[in-house]
Design a protein around this motif. Structure first.
Motif, mmCIF file in Angstrom:
data_model
loop_
_atom_site.group_PDB
_atom_site.id
_atom_site.type_symbol
_atom_site.label_atom_id
_atom_site.label_comp_id
_atom_site.label_asym_id
_atom_site.label_seq_id
_atom_site.Cartn_x
_atom_site.Cartn_y
_atom_site.Cartn_z
ATOM 1 N N THR A 79 0.827 -1.200 0.000
ATOM 2 C CA THR A 79 0.000 0.000 0.000
ATOM 3 C C THR A 79 0.869 1.261 0.000
ATOM 4 O OG1 THR A 79 -0.043 0.226 2.416
ATOM 5 C CG2 THR A 79 -1.692 -1.244 1.403
ATOM 6 N N PRO A 80 0.294 2.395 -0.358
ATOM 7 C CA PRO A 80 1.030 3.657 -0.257
ATOM 8 C C PRO A 80 1.510 3.929 1.167
ATOM 9 C CG PRO A 80 -0.878 3.962 -1.667
ATOM 10 C CD PRO A 80 -1.007 2.581 -1.057
ATOM 11 N N GLU A 81 0.756 3.465 2.167
ATOM 12 C CA GLU A 81 1.173 3.633 3.555
ATOM 13 C C GLU A 81 2.462 2.857 3.826
ATOM 14 O OE1 GLU A 81 -2.752 4.918 3.002
ATOM 15 O OE2 GLU A 81 -1.977 2.891 2.615
ATOM 16 N N THR A 100 0.758 -1.940 -8.641
ATOM 17 C CA THR A 100 -0.506 -1.244 -8.845
ATOM 18 C C THR A 100 -0.189 0.213 -9.147
ATOM 19 O OG1 THR A 100 -0.726 -0.628 -6.513
ATOM 20 C CG2 THR A 100 -1.657 -2.754 -7.182
ATOM 21 N N ASP A 101 -1.133 0.916 -9.733
ATOM 22 C CA ASP A 101 -0.921 2.339 -10.004
ATOM 23 C C ASP A 101 -0.657 3.100 -8.713
ATOM 24 O OD1 ASP A 101 -1.252 2.047 -12.735
ATOM 25 O OD2 ASP A 101 -3.412 2.425 -12.673
ATOM 26 N N GLU A 102 -1.324 2.674 -7.630
ATOM 27 C CA GLU A 102 -1.168 3.361 -6.345
ATOM 28 C C GLU A 102 0.248 3.190 -5.793
ATOM 29 O OE1 GLU A 102 -5.353 2.784 -7.199
ATOM 30 O OE2 GLU A 102 -3.686 1.361 -7.133
ATOM 31 N N ILE A 103 0.775 1.980 -5.875
ATOM 32 C CA ILE A 103 2.137 1.727 -5.384
ATOM 33 C C ILE A 103 3.162 2.481 -6.216
ATOM 34 C CG2 ILE A 103 3.949 -0.043 -5.387
ATOM 35 C CD1 ILE A 103 2.474 -0.192 -2.897
ATOM 36 N N ALA A 105 2.734 5.182 -8.044
ATOM 37 C CA ALA A 105 2.605 6.625 -7.819
ATOM 38 C C ALA A 105 3.180 7.027 -6.466
ATOM 39 C CB ALA A 105 1.137 7.040 -7.914
ATOM 40 N N ALA A 106 2.949 6.199 -5.449
ATOM 41 C CA ALA A 106 3.448 6.516 -4.109
ATOM 42 C C ALA A 106 4.972 6.525 -4.080
ATOM 43 C CB ALA A 106 2.905 5.520 -3.095
#
Length: 217
Positions: A79-81, A100-103, A105-106
């Motif tokens: 996760t981004p966290e 993932t796009d979230e990972i 991007a983070a």
């Protein structure tokens, strides 16, 4: 400080090129972190992946990051966290089982070099289109092993991999003989039984043997 995918991939390639094997570490006791890192680095394996699978993992990253000569990364970023926590703990790179796009991007936003995971040609192509050409091949053995990497390398010669998952002292040489493999990730260089008894000399010997493995040039 942000990082572009191409810059991150270049840095990931540099880290992966430091040694044939990146130890994949699951550490339960923070007290073992420093001597474990020192043994692995002394044995010739300076790039260390600490998986975020234990309550102690982030503190282990923090402690290992203070050992001279090491490059400590945080694995199992989901996760981004996770990304933000790893960066705050001192990780200089991150490793994810997939992407993932979230990972992505983070990691780009946090300026954390990422080795993103891919197991298929489609996943590798998607990451390549974004600018990542140094990837983790995971789970290596379950995804077809050496034959799968060889097949992917045909149409995608510009993509390099760090196979992880089922890589052992017995089969690491077969992976490292592939043109599209820069290094491999493995846990056998830091077995739990040796960590439990503090056999740092034994771990250094395992690391030294792994550091002598030949990579295809």
């Amino acid at each position: 400080m942000t990082v572009s995918p191409k810059a991150a991939s270049l840095r990931a390639r540099e880290i992966c090129s430091l040694a044939p094997i990146v130890p994949v570490l699951v550490v339960d006791d923070v007290a073992t972190a420093r001597p474990l890192a020192k043994a692995l680095i002394a044995g010739g394996l300076p790039a260390l992946e600490v998986t975020l699978r234990t309550p102690a993992a982030l503190e282990v990253v923090r402690v290992m990051s203070g050992v001279p000569g090491g490059h400590v990364g945080a694995g199992t970023l989901i996760t981004p966290e996770d990304v933000r926590a790893a960066k705050e703990a001192g990780a200089t790179f991150g490793v994810s089982p997939g992407a993932t796009d979230e990972i992505l991007a983070a990691c780009e936003a946090e300026g954390l070099t990422l080795l993103p995971g891919a197991a298929t040609a489609s996943e590798a192509m998607r990451l390549l289109a974004r600018g990542y050409d140094m990837l983790k091949f995971f789970p290596a053995e379950a995804s077809g092993g050496v034959s799968a990497l060889k097949a992917i390398g045909g149409p995608l010669p510009q993509v390099s991999f760090c196979p992880t998952g089922g890589v052992s002292a017995a089969n690491a040489g077969s992976y490292l003989s592939q043109k599209n493999v820069v290094c491999a990730g493995g846990s056998w260089v830091a077995p739990k039984d040796l960590i439990a008894v503090g056999d740092w000399a034994g771990i250094e010997t395992l690391a030294r043997d792994a550091a002598q493995l030949e990579v295809c040039k």
